[in-house]
Design an enzyme around this catalytic site. Structure first.
Site, short mmCIF file in Angstrom:
data_model
loop_
_atom_site.label_atom_id
_atom_site.label_comp_id
_atom_site.label_asym_id
_atom_site.label_seq_id
_atom_site.Cartn_x
_atom_site.Cartn_y
_atom_site.Cartn_z
N ASN A 47 0.86 -1.18 0.00
CA ASN A 47 0.00 0.00 0.00
C ASN A 47 0.91 1.25 0.00
O ASN A 47 1.60 1.54 0.98
CB ASN A 47 -0.89 -0.05 1.25
CG ASN A 47 -1.81 1.15 1.36
OD1 ASN A 47 -1.42 2.27 1.10
ND2 ASN A 47 -3.04 0.90 1.77
N ASP A 57 -1.69 -3.98 10.37
CA ASP A 57 -3.02 -4.14 9.82
C ASP A 57 -3.86 -3.02 10.43
O ASP A 57 -3.79 -2.76 11.63
CB ASP A 57 -3.62 -5.50 10.17
CG ASP A 57 -4.76 -5.86 9.23
OD1 ASP A 57 -4.50 -5.89 8.01
OD2 ASP A 57 -5.88 -6.08 9.69
N TYR A 68 -9.82 5.86 3.35
CA TYR A 68 -11.01 6.59 3.80
C TYR A 68 -10.68 8.02 4.26
O TYR A 68 -11.54 8.68 4.84
CB TYR A 68 -11.69 5.81 4.94
CG TYR A 68 -12.17 4.43 4.53
CD1 TYR A 68 -13.45 4.24 4.00
CD2 TYR A 68 -11.34 3.32 4.64
CE1 TYR A 68 -13.89 2.99 3.60
CE2 TYR A 68 -11.77 2.05 4.25
CZ TYR A 68 -13.04 1.89 3.74
OH TYR A 68 -13.47 0.65 3.34
P1 IMP Z 1 -4.83 -3.50 5.26
O1 IMP Z 1 -4.28 -3.16 6.61
O2 IMP Z 1 -3.78 -3.54 4.21
O3 IMP Z 1 -5.70 -4.72 5.29
O4 IMP Z 1 -5.77 -2.32 4.76
C1 IMP Z 1 -6.15 -1.31 5.57
C2 IMP Z 1 -7.25 -0.50 4.90
O5 IMP Z 1 -7.83 0.32 5.91
C3 IMP Z 1 -6.73 0.45 3.83
O6 IMP Z 1 -6.76 -0.11 2.54
C4 IMP Z 1 -7.68 1.62 3.96
O7 IMP Z 1 -8.86 1.35 3.25
C5 IMP Z 1 -7.99 1.64 5.45
N1 IMP Z 1 -7.03 2.49 6.17
C6 IMP Z 1 -6.08 2.11 7.06
N2 IMP Z 1 -5.39 3.18 7.49
C7 IMP Z 1 -5.91 4.24 6.85
C8 IMP Z 1 -5.58 5.63 6.88
O8 IMP Z 1 -4.64 6.10 7.52
N3 IMP Z 1 -6.36 6.41 6.10
C9 IMP Z 1 -7.39 5.94 5.35
N4 IMP Z 1 -7.71 4.67 5.26
C10 IMP Z 1 -6.96 3.80 6.02
#
Ligand code: IMP
Length: 194
Positions: free
Chosen positions: A9, A70, A155
């Protein structure tokens, strides 16, 4: 210190790189590995998923520091959804815009009046000897009715941190990095282990 971060990401990676800028920590990511398949995030909690990602990277990169986090958004009016499903809320390969659209639609369908929400982050760090540590961050706020701002990712355009008027996407990267859930966890890690 070489720190390998288990994320693809770009938004998260930028924030982590900015946090360590000007320090002795060199941030690397899985995109530098010639062959790497991200594990399935099959855990039932942020902690479990952070651990799955950290262990998977550690399996191919031992003897270095490994960091995986996560994170996700919990909305009170949606029974704390999307939570661990935040990245895939609108479907397996959903874009940020699609996830936001679904969230706002769900809130209007359920006439969710409770717009209080929080971002949560669980961060697992594995040191070169294989010792595991977990660090945490929470950012409380509210969901806006419309998207505002172009910075950040995920978001950010609909999240207004408590005590603020701007959404996270209207803040500069430096402003977000003062308060975010991810930065809180990174600060804890830095204080305790670096
Ligand atoms: P993962 O931890 O890769 O499964 O994904 C976390 C998801 O949560 C991201 O793709 C975003 O959609 C959301 N997310 C986590 N942290 C943030 C942030 O700091 N800003 C906005 N969205 C976030």
């Amino acid at each position: 210190m070489e720190l390998w971060v288990a994320t693809s990401n770009a938004g998260k990676l930028n924030e982590i790189r900015n946090f360590f800028m000007g320090t002795s920590v060199n941030v690397h990511s899985i995109s530098e590995l010639p062959v790497y398949t991200s594990p399935k995030e099959s855990g039932k909690s942020f902690d479990e998923n952070a651990r799955i990602k950290a262990k998977a990277l550690r399996a191919v990169k031992n003897n270095v520091w490994v960091l995986a986090e996560d994170s996700g958004l919990e909305v009170e009016g949606l029974n704390n959804m999307p939570g661990i499903h935040s990245a895939r809320y609108a479907g397996e390969n959903a874009s940020d815009a699609e996830n936001i659209a679904k969230l706002l639609k769900m809130m209007s369908l359920r006439s969710a009046t409770h717009r209080a929400a929080q971002f949560r982050c669980s961060m697992m760090v594995i040191d070169p000897d294989g010792n595991e540590s977990l660090f945490y961050g929470t950012l409380k706020g509210n969901i806006s009715r419309v998207l505002r701002g172009n910075n950040g990712f995920g978001y950010d355009p609909i999240f207004i941190p408590e005590g603020c008027e701007k959404t996270l996407a209207e803040m500069s990267p430096a402003e977000k990095n003062k308060i975010s859930h991810r930065i809180q966890a990174l600060r804890e890690f830095k204080q305790q282990q670096i």
